[in-house]
Design a protein around this motif. Sequence first.
Motif, PDB file in Angstrom:
ATOM      1  N   MET A 104      34.382 -29.796 -16.240  1.00 13.92           N
ATOM      2  CA  MET A 104      34.248 -30.876 -15.258  1.00 13.92           C
ATOM      3  C   MET A 104      34.311 -30.307 -13.848  1.00 13.92           C
ATOM      4  SD  MET A 104      35.989 -34.568 -15.999  1.00 13.92           S
ATOM      5  CE  MET A 104      37.604 -33.830 -15.955  1.00 13.92           C
ATOM      6  N   ALA A 105      33.368 -30.672 -13.029  1.00 13.60           N
ATOM      7  CA  ALA A 105      33.368 -30.164 -11.646  1.00 13.60           C
ATOM      8  C   ALA A 105      33.175 -31.324 -10.692  1.00 13.60           C
ATOM      9  CB  ALA A 105      32.232 -29.158 -11.459  1.00 13.60           C
ATOM     10  N   LEU A 106      33.689 -31.169  -9.490  1.00 18.00           N
ATOM     11  CA  LEU A 106      33.486 -32.175  -8.454  1.00 18.00           C
ATOM     12  C   LEU A 106      32.067 -32.019  -7.925  1.00 18.00           C
ATOM     13  CD1 LEU A 106      36.782 -31.873  -6.393  1.00 18.00           C
ATOM     14  CD2 LEU A 106      35.883 -33.985  -7.354  1.00 18.00           C
ATOM     15  N   LYS A 107      31.343 -33.117  -7.860  1.00 20.99           N
ATOM     16  CA  LYS A 107      29.970 -33.042  -7.355  1.00 20.99           C
ATOM     17  C   LYS A 107      29.953 -33.422  -5.875  1.00 20.99           C
ATOM     18  CE  LYS A 107      25.259 -34.581  -8.337  1.00 20.99           C
ATOM     19  NZ  LYS A 107      24.421 -35.512  -9.105  1.00 20.99           N
ATOM     20  N   ILE A 108      29.570 -32.458  -5.058  1.00 15.25           N
ATOM     21  CA  ILE A 108      29.565 -32.663  -3.610  1.00 15.25           C
ATOM     22  C   ILE A 108      28.127 -32.608  -3.100  1.00 15.25           C
ATOM     23  CG2 ILE A 108      30.639 -31.946  -1.443  1.00 15.25           C
ATOM     24  CD1 ILE A 108      32.771 -31.976  -3.519  1.00 15.25           C
TER      25      ILE A 108
END
Lengths: 449, 449
Positions: free
Chosen positions: B1-5
């Motif tokens: 899971m990664a933060l989408k920026i």
Amino acid sequence: MALKIVVAPNAFKECLSAAKAANAMLRGVQKAFTKYKIEAHAIPLGDGEIFVAPFGLGDGTAEVLITTNHGKFVPVTVQDPIGRDISCKYGIFQSRSDNVETAVIEMAECSGLWRLNEKEKNPMKTSTYGTGQMILHCVEHQKSVKRVILCIGGSATNDGGFGMANALGIQFLHSPFEKESNTTNGKLLSIFNGFPCPEQFLQKNVSSIDISSFQKLQQKLHDIEFIVACDVKNPLIGSYGASYVYGPQKLSTLLVPEKSDRDKVLERLDSALTSMNHMWKLQLSKDVSEIPGAGAAGGLGGGCMVYLNAQMRSGFDLVSEHTGLEESLKNADLVLTGEGRMDSSTDSGKVPHGVAELAKKHGVDVVFAVTGNCKKYSTYSSSTDEKHDPNMVAFAIADGPMDLQESLERSSELIENETFRICKVFEAGFSSKLKKDFIAQQNNKIMSQ
Amino acid sequence: MALKIVVAPNAFKECLSAAKAANAMLRGVQKAFTKYKIEAHAIPLGDGEIFVAPFGLGDGTAEVLITTNHGKFVPVTVQDPIGRDISCKYGIFQSRSDNVETAVIEMAECSGLWRLNEKEKNPMKTSTYGTGQMILHCVEHQKSVKRVILCIGGSATNDGGFGMANALGIQFLHSPFEKESNTTNGKLLSIFNGFPCPEQFLQKNVSSIDISSFQKLQQKLHDIEFIVACDVKNPLIGSYGASYVYGPQKLSTLLVPEKSDRDKVLERLDSALTSMNHMWKLQLSKDVSEIPGAGAAGGLGGGCMVYLNAQMRSGFDLVSEHTGLEESLKNADLVLTGEGRMDSSTDSGKVPHGVAELAKKHGVDVVFAVTGNCKKYSTYSSSTDEKHDPNMVAFAIADGPMDLQESLERSSELIENETFRICKVFEAGFSSKLKKDFIAQQNNKIMSQ
């Protein structure tokens, strides 16, 4: 469950007191959070330094302590640095940390440089007499006070506490001018009764303390704890001492324009402190000359150690202890601090830095500062940059190109708005999709069990 | 899971292209997140307006579309607004939205005001001929192109597309000066062969279009879709039309210093457009005079509708469509945009506003903008303030008091640093204690089951 937000700024020098800065930040916080309940704590701070507003001394460290602890101010008429009677005040409060009745005295209130016009700035002729009068008034009239905090920043003086001691009742002795004498026996010396400034100290050849007067003072102050709020580490005398380091800024160039003449003044100031130190060692068996901070406030630091048996403490530590900052930081979600200007020097950012350190202790990894200027404050943490605070990020309040004047005039509005913005980002981070997904995932786990 | 920026800025006018601004923001993002994996998308945007850098036309909307879609530029020599040959370029790319081969032509590249020195600025004598040459070159050499996007901001002209049409092969007819004649029959009229500017149009009394040349153009352009990127809503003629509203800024006061003389020039420009409109209605049965945007770029908007059957579209919509912005915004955790200056007027903030709207559509409640100046951009949302974007919060990049010059010179560094700070707050919000507690609570539920 509510988000716990702490706003704990220092004063913004030259424009806003810590209390006003904290209020501005609090308004920003309260307007920003629309999705979550919050529990906001506003804790104005100080670092023991004075806060000089455009028209005089503003609400400084004393104000912060009094306000936070619901204390009171006591008015008192004392002398300014050159002997004029002025109206001053000191504060009394019951400390929230240990319930001890505590007084807070800002020496700059009466003995500060801001009290003088340019042509009056001459550390040879200024005295801490007024500060001594404040202490005396407090000791004599506030019987329940068992602790006195002295904030000694911003002094106009370089008298080693000569004036203060004199005001407290200590008698100094000098050889009369009319007859030279090597006798140190009290009988042949006169009681000094001039204005207690370095010039008089040197001219009248003050060389001795009346020990009985010192003992009387000791008895009177017996059960009072004196604490000096001080972050200056200079020794009393020598090239890093009070006279050479802080003397120049207290001496008007209008008064003594020539560099060589100015140097001579500094030399005389240092020699006066050297004589005092000699006297302290010989008669009182106290050697404070090398203790860091003895040179603070023109040697008042040393004077407080000798005459009041005072302890030196960092201004921030004192203030944070007596404002309950640490308690507030426990379980905080967002910690905001601030100061007029932040750079990586030791002269600035003491309060934000202190807040960041304390916050870290309680598990808040990073605090956010609002400031008028962070041009010289490293943005990125880096292991090679020792001056940087890896757990603080500073935001400048300017909302576009502007000069210093505009920044000062609009400071309250700008601080409020920048705080609002920071809180909006925090709220967005708190409620981001990924978090929602994560929680949903947890919920699914629950449901599937 | 990664933060989408997602970082999706416009150009910062007068200092940074959208691509460079996006890169600066991306650096800030990448340095900020230390606790979480991130997936960062940089999408430089434009609004169809030109971007004029200190030394000429910079990387504008065409550059944005070409870069994002891995397209190419085609060099071409055409005429500037007063007929000098100049090197220009237009772009070709395969749109990521529908795979159609698309050209993008910035009229300001050849017909922009920036091409002229102060004394050459005279909309009576300037022509969109070069823009027509660009279109012609594209149509004749790029057979696979089925869509042409015309960006028409920044024009030096007020010719209603007279020059463009002429370059595309449309023949205009006029009554010869030597004999006055009311006959509108082609036989008695001459083919116009002067420089196609308003002055010539009026002087030679151009009154008719050679219909056969128009029909030939229609056939040639038959299967090409023309789209004009335009946010200007002015009608062609009258007091809100091209001449009176945008004429003044195209006419040098050095050339025509007197206000009354300047007014006469505007009157003549409006009368030329009125004649053209009359001709269009009579001969081509096209009445565009009241269509919003017909008055854009000195009536080139209207000319494009008439001669190219062009559709007007908002610049931001076009750009966002062809850069895949919307796709990127899906499931975004943090969306950042930016622009040189933001206020609540319609002239600025089109890109940030557009990003905020699109983001909202995809569940991102609030986007954050970095900008050189947000003094006139409301900080707080308020139902009574219609001009405010309730789901956008703008941060100024200044890190202290500074003048515009410093802000422009340090823009790249300042944008990077401000983005870093915003991301740090977002990360703090994302990882705040309350969230941890919440998750812990969820975990406890799991464990207790």
